[in-house]
Design a protein around this motif. Structure first.
Motif, PDB file in Angstrom:
ATOM      1  N   VAL A  22       0.807  -1.056   0.151  1.00  0.00           N
ATOM      2  CA  VAL A  22      -0.090   0.015   0.029  1.00  0.00           C
ATOM      3  C   VAL A  22       0.797   1.281   0.069  1.00  0.00           C
ATOM      4  CG1 VAL A  22      -1.489   1.489   1.288  1.00  0.00           C
ATOM      5  CG2 VAL A  22      -2.086  -1.012   1.117  1.00  0.00           C
ATOM      6  N   VAL A  23       2.005   1.240   0.783  1.00  0.00           N
ATOM      7  CA  VAL A  23       2.832   2.397   0.808  1.00  0.00           C
ATOM      8  C   VAL A  23       3.557   2.620  -0.428  1.00  0.00           C
ATOM      9  CG1 VAL A  23       5.015   3.516   1.750  1.00  0.00           C
ATOM     10  CG2 VAL A  23       3.271   2.267   3.241  1.00  0.00           C
ATOM     11  N   LEU A  24       3.971   1.663  -1.202  1.00  0.00           N
ATOM     12  CA  LEU A  24       4.494   1.728  -2.337  1.00  0.00           C
ATOM     13  C   LEU A  24       3.511   2.160  -3.552  1.00  0.00           C
ATOM     14  CD1 LEU A  24       7.095   0.993  -3.908  1.00  0.00           C
ATOM     15  CD2 LEU A  24       6.290  -1.348  -4.296  1.00  0.00           C
ATOM     16  N   ILE A  25       2.126   1.814  -3.473  1.00  0.00           N
ATOM     17  CA  ILE A  25       1.337   2.068  -4.732  1.00  0.00           C
ATOM     18  C   ILE A  25       0.377   3.283  -4.153  1.00  0.00           C
ATOM     19  CG2 ILE A  25       1.291  -0.466  -5.443  1.00  0.00           C
ATOM     20  CD1 ILE A  25      -1.529  -0.538  -4.219  1.00  0.00           C
ATOM     21  N   ARG A  26       0.499   3.927  -3.001  1.00  0.00           N
ATOM     22  CA  ARG A  26      -0.133   5.045  -2.834  1.00  0.00           C
ATOM     23  C   ARG A  26      -0.470   6.113  -3.515  1.00  0.00           C
ATOM     24  NH1 ARG A  26       4.500   5.903  -0.843  1.00  0.00           N
ATOM     25  NH2 ARG A  26       5.306   8.128  -0.336  1.00  0.00           N
ATOM     26  N   PRO A  27      -1.478   6.756  -3.911  1.00  0.00           N
ATOM     27  CA  PRO A  27      -1.547   8.067  -4.767  1.00  0.00           C
ATOM     28  C   PRO A  27      -0.568   9.215  -4.059  1.00  0.00           C
ATOM     29  CG  PRO A  27      -3.793   7.401  -3.758  1.00  0.00           C
ATOM     30  CD  PRO A  27      -2.862   6.345  -3.161  1.00  0.00           C
ATOM     31  N   ARG A  28       0.140   9.629  -4.906  1.00  0.00           N
ATOM     32  CA  ARG A  28       1.303  10.702  -4.297  1.00  0.00           C
ATOM     33  C   ARG A  28       0.516  12.014  -4.541  1.00  0.00           C
ATOM     34  NH1 ARG A  28       3.569   5.441  -4.487  1.00  0.00           N
ATOM     35  NH2 ARG A  28       5.767   5.641  -4.184  1.00  0.00           N
ATOM     36  N   LEU A  29       0.566  12.894  -3.607  1.00  0.00           N
ATOM     37  CA  LEU A  29       0.240  14.486  -3.541  1.00  0.00           C
ATOM     38  C   LEU A  29       1.240  15.384  -4.074  1.00  0.00           C
ATOM     39  CD1 LEU A  29      -1.940  14.664  -0.132  1.00  0.00           C
ATOM     40  CD2 LEU A  29      -2.517  14.278  -2.442  1.00  0.00           C
ATOM     41  N   GLY A  30       2.469  14.735  -4.323  1.00  0.00           N
ATOM     42  CA  GLY A  30       3.510  15.460  -4.918  1.00  0.00           C
ATOM     43  C   GLY A  30       4.273  16.265  -3.485  1.00  0.00           C
ATOM     44  N   ARG A  31       5.528  16.858  -3.820  1.00  0.00           N
ATOM     45  CA  ARG A  31       6.331  17.391  -2.708  1.00  0.00           C
ATOM     46  C   ARG A  31       6.860  18.549  -3.351  1.00  0.00           C
ATOM     47  NH1 ARG A  31      10.794  13.933   0.251  1.00  0.00           N
ATOM     48  NH2 ARG A  31       8.680  12.875   0.962  1.00  0.00           N
ATOM     49  N   ALA A  32       6.848  19.809  -2.568  1.00  0.00           N
ATOM     50  CA  ALA A  32       7.398  20.865  -3.176  1.00  0.00           C
ATOM     51  C   ALA A  32       8.856  20.896  -3.492  1.00  0.00           C
ATOM     52  CB  ALA A  32       7.056  22.091  -2.411  1.00  0.00           C
ATOM     53  N   ASP A  84      -9.622  21.408 -16.300  1.00  0.00           N
ATOM     54  CA  ASP A  84      -9.151  20.338 -16.633  1.00  0.00           C
ATOM     55  C   ASP A  84      -9.217  19.224 -15.498  1.00  0.00           C
ATOM     56  OD1 ASP A  84      -7.904  18.154 -17.666  1.00  0.00           O
ATOM     57  OD2 ASP A  84      -6.124  19.258 -18.142  1.00  0.00           O
ATOM     58  N   HIS A  85     -10.031  18.405 -15.429  1.00  0.00           N
ATOM     59  CA  HIS A  85     -10.205  17.501 -14.231  1.00  0.00           C
ATOM     60  C   HIS A  85      -9.069  16.713 -13.925  1.00  0.00           C
ATOM     61  CE1 HIS A  85     -14.399  18.636 -13.719  1.00  0.00           C
ATOM     62  NE2 HIS A  85     -14.710  18.631 -14.866  1.00  0.00           N
ATOM     63  N   ARG A  86      -8.373  16.318 -15.314  1.00  0.00           N
ATOM     64  CA  ARG A  86      -7.225  15.440 -15.179  1.00  0.00           C
ATOM     65  C   ARG A  86      -6.143  16.057 -14.091  1.00  0.00           C
ATOM     66  NH1 ARG A  86      -5.885  13.956 -21.118  1.00  0.00           N
ATOM     67  NH2 ARG A  86      -5.704  16.222 -21.227  1.00  0.00           N
ATOM     68  N   ARG A  87      -6.065  17.373 -13.827  1.00  0.00           N
ATOM     69  CA  ARG A  87      -5.138  18.249 -12.975  1.00  0.00           C
ATOM     70  C   ARG A  87      -5.812  18.324 -11.753  1.00  0.00           C
ATOM     71  NH1 ARG A  87      -0.820  20.755 -15.963  1.00  0.00           N
ATOM     72  NH2 ARG A  87      -1.233  20.644 -18.178  1.00  0.00           N
ATOM     73  N   GLY A  88      -6.919  17.732 -11.392  1.00  0.00           N
ATOM     74  CA  GLY A  88      -7.771  17.915 -10.305  1.00  0.00           C
ATOM     75  C   GLY A  88      -7.177  16.732  -9.015  1.00  0.00           C
ATOM     76  N   LEU A  89      -7.537  16.924  -7.896  1.00  0.00           N
ATOM     77  CA  LEU A  89      -6.970  16.007  -6.967  1.00  0.00           C
ATOM     78  C   LEU A  89      -7.433  14.526  -7.084  1.00  0.00           C
ATOM     79  CD1 LEU A  89      -5.301  15.872  -4.173  1.00  0.00           C
ATOM     80  CD2 LEU A  89      -7.418  16.400  -2.997  1.00  0.00           C
ATOM     81  N   TRP A  90      -8.765  14.574  -7.359  1.00  0.00           N
ATOM     82  CA  TRP A  90      -9.263  13.141  -7.217  1.00  0.00           C
ATOM     83  C   TRP A  90      -8.865  12.313  -8.637  1.00  0.00           C
ATOM     84  CZ3 TRP A  90     -11.377  10.379  -3.650  1.00  0.00           C
ATOM     85  CH2 TRP A  90     -12.028   9.043  -3.873  1.00  0.00           C
ATOM     86  N   LEU A  91      -9.069  12.882  -9.646  1.00  0.00           N
ATOM     87  CA  LEU A  91      -8.730  12.244 -10.991  1.00  0.00           C
ATOM     88  C   LEU A  91      -7.277  12.163 -11.248  1.00  0.00           C
ATOM     89  CD1 LEU A  91      -9.707  10.666 -13.383  1.00  0.00           C
ATOM     90  CD2 LEU A  91     -10.216  12.835 -14.601  1.00  0.00           C
ATOM     91  N   GLY A  92      -6.678  13.320 -10.990  1.00  0.00           N
ATOM     92  CA  GLY A  92      -5.225  13.255 -11.267  1.00  0.00           C
ATOM     93  C   GLY A  92      -4.388  12.440 -10.263  1.00  0.00           C
ATOM     94  N   THR A  93      -4.773  12.356  -9.223  1.00  0.00           N
ATOM     95  CA  THR A  93      -3.887  11.529  -8.309  1.00  0.00           C
ATOM     96  C   THR A  93      -3.976  10.106  -8.698  1.00  0.00           C
ATOM     97  OG1 THR A  93      -5.613  11.310  -6.778  1.00  0.00           O
ATOM     98  CG2 THR A  93      -3.715  12.959  -6.395  1.00  0.00           C
ATOM     99  N   ALA A  94      -5.375   9.719  -9.159  1.00  0.00           N
ATOM    100  CA  ALA A  94      -5.720   8.245  -9.857  1.00  0.00           C
ATOM    101  C   ALA A  94      -4.882   7.807 -10.909  1.00  0.00           C
ATOM    102  CB  ALA A  94      -7.073   8.224  -9.950  1.00  0.00           C
ATOM    103  N   ILE A  95      -4.883   8.980 -12.003  1.00  0.00           N
ATOM    104  CA  ILE A  95      -4.141   8.738 -12.997  1.00  0.00           C
ATOM    105  C   ILE A  95      -2.817   8.490 -12.909  1.00  0.00           C
ATOM    106  CG2 ILE A  95      -3.061   9.522 -15.266  1.00  0.00           C
ATOM    107  CD1 ILE A  95      -6.046  11.050 -15.447  1.00  0.00           C
ATOM    108  N   TRP A 128       1.312   2.092 -11.049  1.00  0.00           N
ATOM    109  CA  TRP A 128       1.196   0.590 -10.652  1.00  0.00           C
ATOM    110  C   TRP A 128       1.637   0.022 -12.213  1.00  0.00           C
ATOM    111  CZ3 TRP A 128      -4.617   0.317  -8.828  1.00  0.00           C
ATOM    112  CH2 TRP A 128      -4.715   0.822  -7.739  1.00  0.00           C
ATOM    113  N   HIS A 129       1.211   0.594 -13.119  1.00  0.00           N
ATOM    114  CA  HIS A 129       1.743  -0.348 -14.680  1.00  0.00           C
ATOM    115  C   HIS A 129       3.388  -0.178 -14.490  1.00  0.00           C
ATOM    116  CE1 HIS A 129       2.847   0.189 -18.699  1.00  0.00           C
ATOM    117  NE2 HIS A 129       1.936  -0.605 -18.967  1.00  0.00           N
TER     118      HIS A 129
END
Length: 470
Positions: free
Chosen positions: A154-164, A249-260, A266-267
């Motif tokens: 889970v730690v390995l595949i978790r969604p990343r929020l990014g780091r400044a 652009d929803h792809r840059r949003g939190l929900w969809l962006g982190t999922a992509i 994962w891939h």
């Protein structure tokens, strides 16, 4: 931050192979050439020998690096061709809708389907986390070990929020008040949050992204692009990048962006790599394990790739429409002419790579005998970086209209874009040409430009040395 590219056939990344110049003048100044006849249609060609020689009449040699050998016919190749054809048709239809003034949305059903896939991605991560915790709390020793492995996964595949970003390349407000001031004016004009961090790097690109739980805005400027742009073109660049924060652009949003991003991660993790094929000792056991893992993970990787392709299909129309909207916002901030200059410069990214290679070869081959036996003074130590930027700017400024025309036609032929999330550049320029001219809402003053140049001076030296090192 750019959305991860869906795995597709690789695009050629090399510019036309021209002969390297022998001095500074050859790398920047136009070189006269005698007219020659096109070998295909016999039309007269009068081209700059620094660039690919091509025929505007019949488009002979429009893409000189393309091979004449036909691509092998495979199932994957045929699938990629169908996918490219479908993407081209969608891009053309979107352009026609926008050019005709019709409202072009990504489609409510497509957005709901993409949101459902994103929800499934996040729920999968949450379910694995809950299962791992349950095994740790209620299981026996073997099950607790399994639970620990699940939590590690889970730690390995978790969604990343990014780091400044921190450290090299980051400018603080105290170090660059003029640059932050200009960025703040552009952000205020567009009604979005100002940049919390500005970073410079070596790319011929720029981006605005958000990082961390506080969703801090990070502006990344590639110095090779920034340095070759005109002053007002730089304002348009900032307008386009900050426009991504308000263009829907929803792809840059939190929900969809982190999922992509999570799916792309994962891939990448699931792709078989054959780590054990060259192991020493127990070679057959390692190879058998590698084979079994390859079969299992290969199937998972193919499934994830299909999901990524589906997400790209569901969101590409809305994402490309958002790029057109960002171009409109850049025009409002920097002017129509500045937006056109920005897009025409972006078409020169391969030319910039070739120019940087030429300048690097030239500066590395300069005579050093005069400096032997003594320590160079500070002016000499910075002469190479200064010369790099000067000659790169001169080279791109001297690109003739015929080469610009070739790049535009090539973009139309190859459906050229900055990446898979952008519309073809020639269509972006065509849509700007159809709209009425707009003056700049934010103007960069000469004093402001000089102050920004002084603030970026140390980073210009550092980035130039990095690029000169190859």
């Amino acid at each position: 931050m750019s959305i991860p590219a869906v795995p597709t056939a690789a695009e050629p990344a090399t510019a036309p192979a021209d002969a390297a110049p022998t001095d500074a003048a050859a790398s920047a100044a136009p070189t006269a050439s005698a007219p020659q006849a096109c070998p295909c249609c016999a039309a007269t060609i009068d081209a700059d020998p620094r660039f690919a020689v091509w025929c505007p009449a019949c488009e002979w040699n429009l893409t000189p690096e393309a091979t004449d050998a036909p691509a092998p016919k495979t199932r994957r190749g045929a699938a990629d061709a169908r996918r490219r054809a479908a993407a081209t048709a969608r891009a053309d239809q979107l352009f026609e809708d926008l050019a005709a003034g019709r409202t072009a949305t990504g489609g409510q059903r497509a957005w709901l389907a993409a949101a459902a896939i994103a929800t499934a991605v996040h729920l999968t991560t949450a379910a694995l986390c809950a299962w791992g915790l349950w095994l740790l709390v209620t299981g026996n020793t073997p099950l607790r070990c399994l639970g620990a492995l699940v939590l590690a996964l889970v730690v390995l595949i978790r969604p990343r929020l990014g780091r400044a970003p921190r450290g090299e390349g980051v400018l603080t407000r105290a170090e660059a008040p003029a640059l932050y001031g200009l960025a703040d004016r552009v952000a205020a004009e567009l009604g979005t949050r100002p940049a919390g961090v500005i970073q410079v790097d070596t790319d011929f690109n720029a981006s605005v992204w958000v990082a961390g739980p506080r969703r801090q805005t990070v502006l990344t400027l590639g110095l090779p692009l920034w340095e070759v742009l005109g002053e007002q073109d730089r304002v348009a660049l900032l307008g386009h990048e900050f426009g991504h924060r308000v263009n829907g652009d929803h792809r840059r949003g939190l929900w969809l962006g982190t999922a992509i991003h999570a799916l792309a991660h994962w891939h990448d993790l699931a792709r078989p790599r054959g780590h054990y094929r060259d192991a020493v000792g127990l070679r057959m056991l390692f190879q058998l394990t590698d084979l079994l893992l390859g079969v299992l993970l290969g199937g998972v990787a193919r499934l994830l790739c299909r999901v990524l392709l589906l997400l790209d299909r569901l969101t590409s129309r809305a994402g490309q429409q958002a790029e057109y909207h960002a171009d409109t916002l850049a025009t409002r901030v920097g002017s129509t002419e500045a937006s056109r200059g920005l897009l025409r410069t972006l078409l020169l990214h391969r030319t910039a790579e070739t120019a940087a290679t030429r300048v690097r070869a030239e500066l590395h081959s300069r005579p050093r005998a005069a400096r032997r036996g003594r320590t160079p003074d500070p002016a000499e130590r910075t002469s190479a970086p200064e010369a790099f930027w000067e000659r790169l700017r001169d080279h791109l400024a001297s690109v003739p209209p015929l080469e610009h025309e070739r790049l535009l036609r090539r973009s139309a032929l190859e459906r050229g874009a900055v990446d898979t999330t952008h519309p073809p550049t020639h269509l972006r320029l065509a849509l700007l040409d159809r709209a009425p001219a707009v003056p700049a809402a934010v103007a960069m003053t000469p004093a402001e430009a000089a102050a920004i140049a002084a603030e970026l001076a140390p980073h210009r030296v550092r980035v130039a040395r990095t690029l000169l090192a190859g």
